[in-house]
Write an enzyme that holds these catalytic residues in place. Structure first.
Site, short mmCIF file in Angstrom:
data_model
loop_
_atom_site.label_atom_id
_atom_site.label_comp_id
_atom_site.label_asym_id
_atom_site.label_seq_id
_atom_site.Cartn_x
_atom_site.Cartn_y
_atom_site.Cartn_z
N ARG A 18 0.83 -1.21 0.00
CA ARG A 18 0.00 0.00 0.00
C ARG A 18 0.86 1.26 0.00
O ARG A 18 0.50 2.27 0.61
CB ARG A 18 -0.94 0.00 1.21
CG ARG A 18 -1.84 -1.22 1.29
CD ARG A 18 -2.92 -1.24 0.25
NE ARG A 18 -3.95 -0.25 0.47
CZ ARG A 18 -5.09 -0.47 1.11
NH1 ARG A 18 -5.36 -1.64 1.59
NH2 ARG A 18 -5.97 0.48 1.26
N ARG A 52 -2.62 7.35 1.13
CA ARG A 52 -2.94 8.59 1.85
C ARG A 52 -1.84 9.16 2.73
O ARG A 52 -1.93 10.32 3.12
CB ARG A 52 -4.18 8.35 2.71
CG ARG A 52 -5.44 8.34 1.86
CD ARG A 52 -6.63 8.37 2.77
NE ARG A 52 -7.85 8.45 1.98
CZ ARG A 52 -8.99 7.88 2.35
NH1 ARG A 52 -9.06 7.22 3.48
NH2 ARG A 52 -10.05 8.01 1.59
N ARG A 106 -6.05 12.83 -5.09
CA ARG A 106 -7.36 12.31 -4.65
C ARG A 106 -8.36 13.42 -4.38
O ARG A 106 -9.56 13.22 -4.48
CB ARG A 106 -7.17 11.44 -3.40
CG ARG A 106 -6.87 9.99 -3.69
CD ARG A 106 -8.08 9.23 -4.25
NE ARG A 106 -8.96 8.76 -3.18
CZ ARG A 106 -10.15 9.26 -2.91
NH1 ARG A 106 -10.62 10.26 -3.62
NH2 ARG A 106 -10.88 8.76 -1.94
N ASP A 163 -7.18 -1.75 -7.02
CA ASP A 163 -7.68 -2.35 -5.78
C ASP A 163 -8.07 -3.79 -6.06
O ASP A 163 -8.39 -4.14 -7.20
CB ASP A 163 -8.88 -1.57 -5.24
CG ASP A 163 -9.16 -1.97 -3.79
OD1 ASP A 163 -8.42 -1.51 -2.90
OD2 ASP A 163 -10.08 -2.78 -3.56
N TYR A 223 -15.41 -10.23 0.95
CA TYR A 223 -16.02 -8.91 0.73
C TYR A 223 -17.33 -9.00 -0.04
O TYR A 223 -18.28 -8.25 0.20
CB TYR A 223 -15.05 -7.99 -0.02
CG TYR A 223 -13.91 -7.48 0.83
CD1 TYR A 223 -14.12 -6.49 1.79
CD2 TYR A 223 -12.63 -7.99 0.70
CE1 TYR A 223 -13.08 -6.01 2.58
CE2 TYR A 223 -11.57 -7.53 1.49
CZ TYR A 223 -11.81 -6.54 2.42
OH TYR A 223 -10.79 -6.08 3.21
O1 1CP Z 1 0.05 -1.03 -2.67
C1 1CP Z 1 -0.31 -0.08 -3.37
O2 1CP Z 1 0.15 1.07 -3.24
C2 1CP Z 1 -1.29 -0.32 -4.51
C3 1CP Z 1 -2.63 0.00 -4.21
C4 1CP Z 1 -3.57 -0.91 -3.44
C5 1CP Z 1 -3.52 -2.27 -3.11
C6 1CP Z 1 -2.40 -3.27 -3.33
C7 1CP Z 1 -4.80 -0.41 -2.98
C8 1CP Z 1 -5.21 1.00 -3.11
N1 1CP Z 1 -5.52 -1.45 -2.45
C9 1CP Z 1 -4.77 -2.60 -2.50
C10 1CP Z 1 -5.11 -3.97 -2.05
C11 1CP Z 1 -6.24 -4.19 -1.15
N2 1CP Z 1 -7.45 -3.55 -1.14
C12 1CP Z 1 -6.29 -5.22 -0.17
C13 1CP Z 1 -5.19 -6.24 0.06
C14 1CP Z 1 -4.07 -5.66 0.85
C15 1CP Z 1 -4.39 -5.36 2.30
O3 1CP Z 1 -4.74 -6.32 3.02
O4 1CP Z 1 -4.27 -4.20 2.70
C16 1CP Z 1 -7.53 -5.14 0.49
C17 1CP Z 1 -8.01 -6.01 1.62
C18 1CP Z 1 -8.26 -4.10 -0.13
C19 1CP Z 1 -9.66 -3.68 0.17
C20 1CP Z 1 -9.71 -2.23 0.42
N3 1CP Z 1 -9.70 -1.26 -0.56
C21 1CP Z 1 -9.70 -1.57 1.68
C22 1CP Z 1 -9.77 -2.26 3.03
C23 1CP Z 1 -11.21 -2.36 3.42
C24 1CP Z 1 -11.52 -3.12 4.71
O5 1CP Z 1 -12.19 -2.51 5.57
O6 1CP Z 1 -11.19 -4.30 4.87
C25 1CP Z 1 -9.68 -0.18 1.43
C26 1CP Z 1 -9.69 0.94 2.42
C27 1CP Z 1 -9.67 -0.01 0.01
C28 1CP Z 1 -9.64 1.25 -0.76
C29 1CP Z 1 -8.28 1.63 -1.17
N4 1CP Z 1 -7.51 0.85 -2.00
C30 1CP Z 1 -6.30 1.47 -2.24
C31 1CP Z 1 -6.32 2.73 -1.53
C32 1CP Z 1 -5.23 3.76 -1.54
C33 1CP Z 1 -7.55 2.80 -0.85
C34 1CP Z 1 -8.05 3.96 0.02
C35 1CP Z 1 -9.03 4.74 -0.80
C36 1CP Z 1 -8.77 6.21 -0.90
O7 1CP Z 1 -7.67 6.72 -1.17
O8 1CP Z 1 -9.78 6.91 -0.72
#
Ligand code: 1CP
Length: 347
Positions: free
Chosen positions: A28, A32, A41, A77, A154
């Protein structure tokens, strides 16, 4: 498909070649905690950002320029797969994580999911090729997807959860429907990951964030089995691309050598020494600094990073990383301190 980054630090390390230092990136890493990410964003919602190759490439490359990581992971994502299969996905600003307002709650809903959706994900492939074009070979690009179990969690629950009780009761009471869903997902994931490799991804990571949700035996049935279908098929299609499986929260690595992955992400709660002992020598390890360490001080970060690196024996293919995603409250200088500590580490 020759891997154009085979001489990069990351790919050399993953092959187990002797390297001058360990490569490093952070899960990640585009996100942010970076003011430059927040600035983009502020003008674009999350899904449009993912779907606009120019912008996705820009935020993908930010951590390479700003914190000096050795690889770029494509900005997207894991939930874009269920979205492409026809589920309505909502990612709203400041309202908790992403959610599916109409989660899967019946066998019919599973049957209605669309298949062969790879062409709806062209925007991801385009983001990869645009990122490659801009990077001009500076660092490799990592593609990724969510593992079948984690995506299904999910899709059935509808959103992130501590317990995923709705999902678990679905698995336990309707195992056949559950396997049908997991098989459907596996098929899409194989095409999707191969598509990312064809677009230029140099390494692939399969995120199984919720692997630790289930009792070991059920994890083998619902999690490992389907993750292995995906990993083995990708391996067969593109033998030379490294594939890393990140099963967060697993208690044992028994049988992992046969999954079809070339390495494993180790989560922060796991003792890296134990992982090194239990996972056969030829497989790569990646991880596993606790992301919370990055909330402390540069001195603390350096010390913990050095301790982590000391646990890896010479000759083990290894990639330095966190043991889960970087926290949004991490000071950028602390992220830099982590990367710098890896770069300066001497045994
Ligand atoms: O790593 C990177 O920089 C690439 C971007 C990336 C990756 C690899 C994003 C951007 N998401 C992911 C993978 C991801 N998404 C996973 C697997 C990794 C982990 O366990 O962290 C999971 C579970 C998600 C699901 C997801 N998408 C969540 C978690 C939700 C939860 O409550 O379980 C969230 C918050 C997102 C949205 C998201 N995806 C990525 C970003 C930067 C964000 C935040 C959104 C924003 O900027 O508003």
């Amino acid at each position: 498909m020759p891997n154009d980054q085979q001489h990069s630090l990351l790919l050399r390390a993953l092959r187990g070649e002797s390297v001058e230092r360990s490569p490093v990136w952070m899960m990640r890493q585009a996100g942010r905690y970076l003011p430059e990410y927040r600035a983009i964003r502020a003008t674009t919602n999350f899904l449009s950002l993912c779907r606009t190759p120019d912008l996705a490439a820009e935020v993908t490359i930010q951590p390479v320029d700003i914190v000096g990581v050795d690889a770029a992971i494509i900005f997207s994502d894991i939930l874009v797969i269920p979205e492409a299969m026809g589920m309505y996905l909502v990612v709203e600003e400041g309202k908790g994580g992403p959610r599916f307002p109409e989660p899967l709650r019946s066998v019919e809903a599973i049957t209605r999911l669309q298949s062969e959706v790879s062409n709806r994900l062209d925007y991801v492939y385009n983001a990869i090729s645009e990122t490659k074009r801009r990077l001009q070979g500076r660092v490799p690009v990592i593609g990724f997807a969510g593992a079948p179990l984690t995506l299904a969690a999910y899709m059935v629950e509808g959103h992130g959860s501590k317990t995923f009780n709705t999902f678990k009761s679905f698995l336990f009471s309707e195992p056949e429907a559950a396997h049908q869903l997991l098989e459907k997902l596996s098929k899409e994931l194989i095409e999707y990951l191969i598509g990312q490799a064809k677009a230029g991804a140099n390494m692939l990571q399969l995120f199984d964030t919720w692997a630790g949700l289930l009792p070991e035996e059920e994890y083998r049935t619902f999690g490992l089995r389907h993750a292995s279908t995906v990993l083995s098929a990708v391996r067969e299609a593109i033998p030379d691309i490294p594939t890393l499986y990140f099963p967060k929260g697993v208690r044992s690595y028994d049988g992992f050598a046969a999954l079809g992955a070339s390495g494993f992400g180790i989560d922060w709660a796991t003792d890296l020494t134990r992982a090194n002992r239990e996972i056969p020598a030829g497989f790569a390890l990646q991880g596993n600094l606790d992301p919370a360490i990055l909330l402390t001080s540069p001195e603390n970060i350096r010390e913990s990073t050095e301790q982590m690196l000391s646990k890896i024996p010479v000759g083990r293919p290894y990639v330095a990383n966190l043991g889960h995603g970087i926290d949004k409250d991490t000071p950028v200088d602390n992220a830099r301190a982590f990367v710098q500590a890896v770069k300066e580490f001497h045994r």
